[in-house]
Design an enzyme around this catalytic site. Structure first.
Site, short mmCIF file in Angstrom:
data_model
loop_
_atom_site.label_atom_id
_atom_site.label_comp_id
_atom_site.label_asym_id
_atom_site.label_seq_id
_atom_site.Cartn_x
_atom_site.Cartn_y
_atom_site.Cartn_z
N GLU A 229 49.70 30.72 38.35
CA GLU A 229 48.14 29.12 39.53
C GLU A 229 49.80 28.20 40.27
O GLU A 229 50.60 28.14 39.50
CB GLU A 229 47.99 28.64 38.77
CG GLU A 229 46.53 29.59 36.98
CD GLU A 229 46.74 28.65 36.19
OE1 GLU A 229 47.14 27.42 36.15
OE2 GLU A 229 46.41 29.10 34.67
N TYR B 168 41.67 26.51 45.48
CA TYR B 168 40.80 25.06 45.25
C TYR B 168 41.94 23.10 45.47
O TYR B 168 43.01 23.82 45.01
CB TYR B 168 40.41 25.04 43.91
CG TYR B 168 41.12 25.20 42.44
CD1 TYR B 168 41.31 26.41 42.62
CD2 TYR B 168 41.37 24.77 41.80
CE1 TYR B 168 42.46 25.72 41.38
CE2 TYR B 168 41.55 24.29 40.88
CZ TYR B 168 42.47 25.35 40.21
OH TYR B 168 43.16 25.16 38.95
N ASP C 61 42.65 20.76 42.55
CA ASP C 61 43.08 20.47 41.25
C ASP C 61 43.32 19.80 41.18
O ASP C 61 45.08 19.02 42.18
CB ASP C 61 43.89 21.62 41.06
CG ASP C 61 43.75 21.14 39.44
OD1 ASP C 61 43.20 21.46 38.45
OD2 ASP C 61 45.23 21.95 39.06
N GLU D 74 45.57 23.77 45.02
CA GLU D 74 46.05 25.43 44.12
C GLU D 74 45.56 26.72 44.32
O GLU D 74 44.74 26.57 44.55
CB GLU D 74 45.64 24.88 42.55
CG GLU D 74 45.60 26.24 41.73
CD GLU D 74 45.99 25.09 40.24
OE1 GLU D 74 45.83 24.47 39.63
OE2 GLU D 74 45.96 26.52 38.88
N SER E 120 45.60 30.33 42.29
CA SER E 120 45.56 31.36 41.63
C SER E 120 45.36 32.75 42.11
O SER E 120 44.19 32.86 42.27
CB SER E 120 44.45 30.65 40.28
OG SER E 120 44.66 29.43 39.82
N HIS F 244 52.03 27.40 36.36
CA HIS F 244 51.70 27.80 35.63
C HIS F 244 50.97 29.79 35.56
O HIS F 244 51.09 30.33 36.49
CB HIS F 244 49.87 27.58 34.85
CG HIS F 244 50.40 26.30 34.99
ND1 HIS F 244 49.12 25.34 34.49
CD2 HIS F 244 51.43 25.02 35.17
CE1 HIS F 244 49.44 23.90 34.49
NE2 HIS F 244 50.75 24.01 34.62
N ASN G 208 49.96 33.12 33.40
CA ASN G 208 49.30 33.73 32.34
C ASN G 208 49.56 34.97 32.17
O ASN G 208 49.44 35.78 32.52
CB ASN G 208 47.66 33.71 32.72
CG ASN G 208 46.83 32.04 34.10
OD1 ASN G 208 46.76 30.94 32.26
ND2 ASN G 208 47.43 31.79 34.19
N ARG H 161 44.75 34.36 26.07
CA ARG H 161 45.14 34.07 27.67
C ARG H 161 46.73 33.48 27.50
O ARG H 161 45.73 32.51 27.15
CB ARG H 161 44.25 33.90 28.41
CG ARG H 161 45.18 33.23 29.67
CD ARG H 161 44.36 32.63 30.63
NE ARG H 161 43.70 31.46 30.50
CZ ARG H 161 43.84 30.14 31.47
NH1 ARG H 161 44.15 30.49 32.36
NH2 ARG H 161 43.48 29.30 30.52
N HIS I 273 48.59 31.40 28.56
CA HIS I 273 48.67 30.32 29.37
C HIS I 273 50.06 28.75 29.55
O HIS I 273 50.56 28.15 28.39
CB HIS I 273 47.81 28.65 29.17
CG HIS I 273 47.87 27.80 30.63
ND1 HIS I 273 47.48 26.39 30.21
CD2 HIS I 273 47.80 28.10 31.75
CE1 HIS I 273 47.48 25.78 31.23
NE2 HIS I 273 47.70 26.56 32.59
#
Lengths: 497, 66
Positions: A10, A86, A88, A93, A95, A150, A152, A237, A239
């Site tokens: 992300e 979107y 954020d 952002e 993802s 980030h 994941n 998950r 993160h």
């Protein structure tokens, strides 16, 4: 047996307005809407049913922990490649969709950059007041404000969380020697002004805790957000918030690949040749960021000393043995696992012998080469504002302004391949089902999120299709089914049958 | 991950065992090319950098995120 390390990145992009309202929320909304309306031409929204950023992987957050709020009113769209695009807080952002391996992650990360570049062009083309939007792929404004990139990773719920923390912390503290994007100076007030000239990582100095739930304050090396976006009885998950956003594809590949490999080793209970527990991981993280020789002796929990390179070499050696004894199946196709291992060894060797030779592979080296060259030519010192401008503009995504683009860095995924990933989902995860449904029946998908899709067939109530397993809904599983359906009504009927 | 006595070679030692002459010639050539490209970039960098670097950097403020 380690489970498949399904992964994704992300990225929060920096956003700057030239000659218009500087409100970053407005700018981010304009940027994403320009793409959603004029390029993707699809308006499927995000479904917030599954968002629980306050759930802590340790079982309960300590008193006073402040998880981020979920904002539901800002622009939020799902793309046909399975990604979420979107606003954020105050950033655009992207993802990426769930990917099966690190190379696919590089492809979808680059696709994200191409989407943002196209968004800038579209926003500029339709700008009513002549203002221009500029996006940066970096992690700080050099004034003490940081935003994240980030990662994941899918993990087996059976592995106790404390083992994940113990196993992955030494990697998170030291991997920045090849994942760092580089930064001029420091900005958190942690150091005397002028005492730190260049850091390996943009993010490292923002970390203050070893483990925690927060992402915007008191940032922890291991984030405990327990929001699996999958069957919580089987999956976790992880993160990851410690990383820098990378422009060099090799750096992205190594960031995701080595981390997936370390996590697979943790799941399989691999024994290392040395205990890598650090005495003070947060302090070590700051020390590593400021040490361009990678030899600074970090204090270990057992009182011994070891450098960042020493720690990386221990992890790498364990990975070589792991590959020989257990195989690298969890990392995707064998060729990808082998490539992660080969490049990891190569980059550690390069860092040990001639770090500046890695300018085609690592962002911090590429950036530092430009900065040193500029200093030589202009005879300026490290406090010169032009160096700060070079730093910022390295990350500028405008093709004519990006200093990164002017370097011939090593390419693992061509832009031609990445363009396919702009519209098409990865075939090996549930993202394929999400993306393919959006491609075929955009009008019938009312909303989507990571683990479900909501269909609107017109007459019936909305119908939710759960996708609780990231490894189901792949092209192998459902391509024949989807392609043989005339319409979404038939698809839902046959899915339920 | 627990401890275990095991002496292993670092990445550098292992690489040094391989016949490396061709590789090092290739590395030198690549590094020369890198330097030449960097020179080209530095030749044009002032045209690419935003006017008034100091103000541009000062105005780049990012609040909120993650």
């Amino acid at each position: 047996m380690a489970i498949a390390k399904v992964c994704g990145i992300e990225t929060e992009y920096g956003i700057h307005v030239l000659g218009g309202d500087p409100n970053p929320i407005l700018a981010s909304s304009v940027l994403i809407n320009a793409y959603a309306q004029n390029v993707a031409r699809q308006q499927t929204g995000w479904d917030f049913e599954d968002e629980t950023p306050g759930v802590d992987a340790r079982g309960g957050a300590p008193a006073g922990a402040q998880p981020p709020m979920v904002e539901t009113h800002l622009v939020n769209t799902v793309l046909s490649n399975g990604a979420r695009y979107y606003v954020d807080h105050a950033h655009p952002e992207y993802s990426s969709p769930e990917c099966l391996d690190a190379l696919e992650c590089v492809r979808y990360d680059r696709a994200g950059d191409l989407i943002v570049i196209r968004s800038m062009e579209e926003a500029d083309r339709t700008s009513w007041d002549g203002s221009r939007l500029v996006a940066y792929k970096n992690n700080s404004d050099s004034k003490g404000n940081s935003y994240g990139c980030h990662e994941n990773y899918l993990m087996d719920r059976e592995v106790p969380f404390f083992r994940v923390v113990q196993g992955v912390t030494p990697h998170f503290v030291t991997r920045q020697i090849f994942t760092g994007a580089g930064k001029v100076g420091s900005e958190t007030g942690r150091y005397e002004p002028g005492s730190v000239l260049f850091q390996l990582s943009q993010r490292a100095e923002f970390f203050e805790e070893e483990v925690g739930l927060e992402t915007t304050i008191k940032r922890p090396i291991v984030n405990t957000r327990d929001e699996p976006h999958a069957d919580p009885s089987r999956y976790r998950r992880l993160h990851v918030i410690v990383g820098d956003a990378n422009l060099c594809q090799v750096a992205t590949f190594l960031k995701v690949g080595t981390t997936a490999l370390v996590l697979a080793m943790i799941e399989d209970g691999v024994t290392l040749s040395r205990n890598l527990s650090l005495d003070d991981p947060v302090r070590a993280m700051h020390e590593v960021a400021c040490d361009l020789s990678f030899t600074h002796p970090l204090r270990m929990a057992d009182g011994s000393r070891a450098s960042a390179l020493d720690l990386q070499n221990v992890l790498y050696e364990a990975a070589v043995n792991y590959a020989e004894s257990r195989g690298l199946e969890a990392l995707g196709p064998e060729v990808v696992g082998r490539e992660i291992l080969r490049r990891w060894g190569e980059v550690l060797h390069g860092l040990e012998t001639d770090p500046m030779s890695l300018g085609r592979q690592l962002d911090w080296v590429a950036k530092l080469s430009i900065l040193e060259g500029y200093r030589d030519r202009h005879g300026c010192d490290w406090g010169d504002p032009r160096l700060a401008a070079v730093d910022l503009q390295y990350h500028d995504l405008r093709p004519d302004k990006s200093l990164f683009r002017k370097l011939d860095t090593e390419v693992l995924v061509s832009d031609e391949d990445a363009m396919v990933a702009v519209t098409d989902p990865p075939r090996g995860t549930r993202a394929w089902f999400r993306g393919r449904c959006l491609q075929r029946w955009p009008q019938s998908v009312a909303a989507a999120n990571w683990d479900s899709m909501v269909f609107d067939l017109g007459s019936d109530p909305l119908r939710r299709v759960p996708m609780m397993d990231p490894l189901k809904g792949t092209a192998d599983h459902v391509e024949a089914l989807i392609e043989s359906c005339e319409d979404p009504r038939e698809l839902l009927r046959r899915l339920e049958a | 991950m627990a401890e275990q006595e095991q002496k292993k070679k670092g990445a550098s030692e292992r690489a040094a065992e391989n016949p490396a002459e061709e590789e090092s010639a290739a590395t030198r050539a690549s590094s020369d090319k890198l330097k030449a490209e960097l020179d080209d970039l530095l030749d044009e960098i002032d045209e690419v950098l935003e006017d008034n670097a100091e103000e541009f950097v000062r105005n780049y403020v990012q609040k909120g995120g993650e």
